[in-house]
Design a protein around this motif. Structure first.
Motif, PDB file in Angstrom:
ATOM      1  N   HIS A   4     -25.891  -5.553  22.881  1.00 25.19           N
ATOM      2  CA  HIS A   4     -26.853  -4.823  23.704  1.00 25.19           C
ATOM      3  C   HIS A   4     -28.174  -5.576  23.921  1.00 25.19           C
ATOM      4  CE1 HIS A   4     -23.970  -1.654  22.615  1.00 25.19           C
ATOM      5  NE2 HIS A   4     -24.076  -1.448  23.906  1.00 25.19           N
ATOM      6  N   CYS A  25     -30.492   2.464  20.599  1.00 18.93           N
ATOM      7  CA  CYS A  25     -31.188   1.536  21.491  1.00 18.93           C
ATOM      8  C   CYS A  25     -31.071   1.975  22.937  1.00 18.93           C
ATOM      9  CB  CYS A  25     -30.653   0.123  21.309  1.00 18.93           C
ATOM     10  SG  CYS A  25     -28.897  -0.050  21.618  1.00 18.93           S
ATOM     11  N   CYS A  46     -29.695   2.259  13.222  1.00 22.01           N
ATOM     12  CA  CYS A  46     -28.540   2.401  14.108  1.00 22.01           C
ATOM     13  C   CYS A  46     -27.643   3.504  13.570  1.00 22.01           C
ATOM     14  CB  CYS A  46     -27.755   1.106  14.164  1.00 22.01           C
ATOM     15  SG  CYS A  46     -28.635  -0.230  14.986  1.00 22.01           S
ATOM     16  N   CYS A  68     -24.596   5.572  15.212  1.00 20.44           N
ATOM     17  CA  CYS A  68     -24.190   5.010  16.497  1.00 20.44           C
ATOM     18  C   CYS A  68     -22.931   4.168  16.357  1.00 20.44           C
ATOM     19  CB  CYS A  68     -25.307   4.161  17.084  1.00 20.44           C
ATOM     20  SG  CYS A  68     -24.819   3.249  18.546  1.00 20.44           S
ATOM     21  N   ASN A  80     -24.292   4.506  23.342  1.00 25.74           N
ATOM     22  CA  ASN A  80     -23.705   3.809  24.487  1.00 25.74           C
ATOM     23  C   ASN A  80     -22.215   3.559  24.408  1.00 25.74           C
ATOM     24  OD1 ASN A  80     -23.754   1.783  22.515  1.00 25.74           O
ATOM     25  ND2 ASN A  80     -25.765   1.094  23.197  1.00 25.74           N
TER      26      ASN A  80
END
Ligand code: SF4
Lengths: 187, 420
Positions: B123, B298, B358, B361, B380
């Motif tokens: 990312h 993020c 994080c 995620c 994401n």
């Protein structure tokens, strides 16, 4: 294709004596499209980068039998976009450490593609070979020529050629070896 | 040339570059995290390198398993810490300074417009929102960049996404990018630079732009980028720690493909399991009961995201037996959310507020899913097993949809909770 060299005047030495890997032969493990890096090596195992341990969990969420029954030399054949998702080098490391000699796919996700060349896991893009290969077939692969032979079906396919610079990377022994030659001042 | 080609040409010291050309370019920032940097560091040591090319330009952010989840991850972080100390790196963050890397670096002004950035994290494409060329690479690439300050690139073809028309209510950068991924598929921009343009993009906040570029990789893109403008200038002027340069695409720049979208037709999007391309209008998802909601990462852990979540959650409580986990992406965002009173709203709503990490995620810690559980998440990726057990499921959405879903206990449109 050319590689410009803006920052350092040292020319890449022509690889001498290091032969590209040839003569790969093995049994096929077949996978579908969009195999992401979480399926190649689930994130829950990323608290280590030990190749042996990563290999034990390779493909675990896709095919739990893989890590137990994969044999040295076996070949992964997969559909499009193999290795999509995270940048984890743990993915090609896990595949390589599990004994797989080569990955053939219709296409690769770009970071996986990069990582594989940088660390010397041979990979080839060849849609035709993917279409007419089944799990368990025996393939023999000549990386230098990009030639894939299905021994079981007695058919030969030609992979998309690998750019010259990237073959050079592999022939030099991977990116780190290339760096060592090109930047002697760093050592 | 496109903005991407111009930045790469500058990095390579060339007047011009062409798509498909292999170049060596100087990198302005080389980034690694607690998963990828240990491998890069061991490569660095294995070949006997002594010094990084520039101690101000090698950035290490142990964010994935922070605060250290177990002995192994603590050991990984220790590798980073010792390397950072030995090399006297100026950008190393941990403890109360660490945040999710792709939120932290723009916020701190570590990456600036016009940069060439490589990060051993997919990312890394996030920084395109600032008008930088930035792309994810592997650990070996990172090792090479740390030593030499340069790296090989294949100049990508550019693909343009033009958004016009007004945004509907609750629609953010996250929805615009999910919509595009739903359109072109998870390999629809493979190897390409995705350039986001059009009046609707020009009006987006920086937080929304960062969310858009963040997910370029989810369409296979090598990078995402937005031409810098007044919004960019406003964002970077009090942050940039180095001089920056705005680049823009020439009117006759070559694109391999151009897609146009009418934003009036774009509703809040949800990406259903197990690929980011399985997008639908939130109203078309149907009755999906959920066990957990995560707001962070993020992609959507910035202040604007927490603000909209607070707006939806104000005076409400999450559904029975539902876990709402809110993760401000950086310490600064954490403080700002606290000072603005969002934490009160979150706590009254029954949320857990996590330190920046994080964490869930990537199914790491701080909210991992059990077999069969379902989550709505502002992250994401919704790959198989991404947030926990292989039989768990992840629905990706923007923070407003996530907050509304937490209140309803099922995938829900924000209007259901927060009437007009
Ligand atoms: S928040 Fe998620 S996607 Fe972003 S860097 Fe961390 S693990 Fe990767």
């Amino acid at each position: 294709m050319t590689v410009n060299q803006p920052a350092s005047p040292v020319k890449i030495a022509k690889p001498r004596g290091i032969k590209p890997r040839t003569g790969i032969k093995g049994r096929v493990w077949k996978f579908g499209p969009d195999i992401d890096t979480d399926r190649i090596i689930p994130a829950r195992y990323l608290n280590t980068s030990d190749p042996e341990e990563l290999a034990r969990h390779c493909m675990e969420d896709e095919d739990p039998s893989f890590s137990k029954s994969v044999k040295p030399g076996d070949i992964i054949v997969a559909d499009k976009n193999f290795g999509c998702g995270s940048s984890r080098e743990h993915a090609p490391i896990a595949i390589k450490a599990s004994g797989v000699s080569c990955v053939i796919a219709r296409s690769f996700a770009r970071i996986f593609y990069r990582n594989s060349f940088n660390m010397g896991l041979p990979i080839l893009e060849c849609g035709d070979a993917v279409d007419s290969t089944d799990a368990g077939d025996i393939l023999s692969v000549d990386i230098a020529k990009g030639e894939i032979r299905n021994v079981t079906r007695k058919k030969t396919y030609h992979a998309r050629p690998v750019p010259q610079f990237m073959r050079e990377l592999v022939e030099t022994g991977g990116l780190m070896e290339w760096v060592r030659r090109k930047f002697p001042q760093a050592f | 040339m496109t903005i991407t080609e111009k930045i790469l040409a500058r990095g390579a010291g060339l007047k011009e570059v062409l798509p498909g050309e292999l170049i060596n370019a100087r990198v302005d920032i080389a980034l690694g995290n607690d998963i990828t940097a240990p491998i890069a560091i061991s490569e660095f040591r294995r070949i006997g390198a002594k010094k990084v090319f520039d101690r101000r330009k090698v950035v290490l952010v142990p964010d994935h398993f922070t605060p250290n989840k177990d002995i192994k991850s603590a050991t990984q972080c220790k590798v980073l810490r010792e390397f950072a100390m030995e090399q006297k790196l100026t950008h190393y963050y941990e403890g109360g300074d660490v945040g999710v890397e792709h939120a932290l670096l723009p916020e701190k002004g570590v990456v600036v417009p016009g940069d060439v950035v490589v990060g051993a994290d997919s990312h890394t494409c996030t920084y395109g929102a600032l008008g930088a060329f930035s792309t994810g690479v592997g650990s070996t690439d990172l090792a090479a960049a740390m030593i030499t300050g340069e790296l090989w690139f294949k100049v990508p073809e550019s693909m343009k996404f033009v958004y016009y028309g007004r945004l509907n209510r609750w629609v953010s950068g996250k929805d615009l990018i999910l919509y595009a991924i739903g359109d072109v598929g998870v390999d629809g921009a493979l190897y390409r630079a995705m350039e986001f343009a059009g009046e609707a993009v020009r009006k987006l906040s920086m937080d929304s732009r960062l969310a858009m570029c963040n997910m370029a990789i989810e369409a296979g893109g090598k990078s995402g980028i937005i031409e810098p403008d007044a919004v960019t200038k406003e964002y970077v002027k009090r942050r940039a720690e180095r001089p920056f340069r705005f680049y823009s695409s020439d009117p006759d720049a070559g694109y391999v493909e151009v897609r146009e979208y009418d934003c009036r037709k774009i509703e809040p999007q949800v990406a259903c399991p197990h690929l980011p391309e399985n997008t639908r209008n939130v109203t078309d998802v149907g009755e999906v009961r959920i066990d957990q909601v995560v707001i962070g990462s993020c992609t959507n852990g910035r202040i604007e995201d927490l603000k909209v979540a607070a707006m939806v959650l104000k005076g409400k409580h999450v559904a029975p037996n539902l876990r709402l986990i809110i993760i401000p992406a950086t310490p600064d965002i954490y403080r700002e959310a606290m000072e603005k009173g969002y934490f009160d709203i979150f706590l009254k709503a029954g949320a857990v507020i996590s330190p920046p990490t994080c964490g869930p995620c990537l199914g790491g810690h701080m909210g991992v899913l059990a077999p069969g559980e379902r989550a709505v998440s502002t992250t994401n990726r919704n790959f198989v097993g991404r947030m926990g057990d292989v039989t768990s499921e992840v629905y990706l959405a923007n923070p407003a949809v996530a907050a509304a879903s937490a209140v309803k206990g099922r995938v829900a449109h924000p209007d259901e909770v927060c009437g007009l």
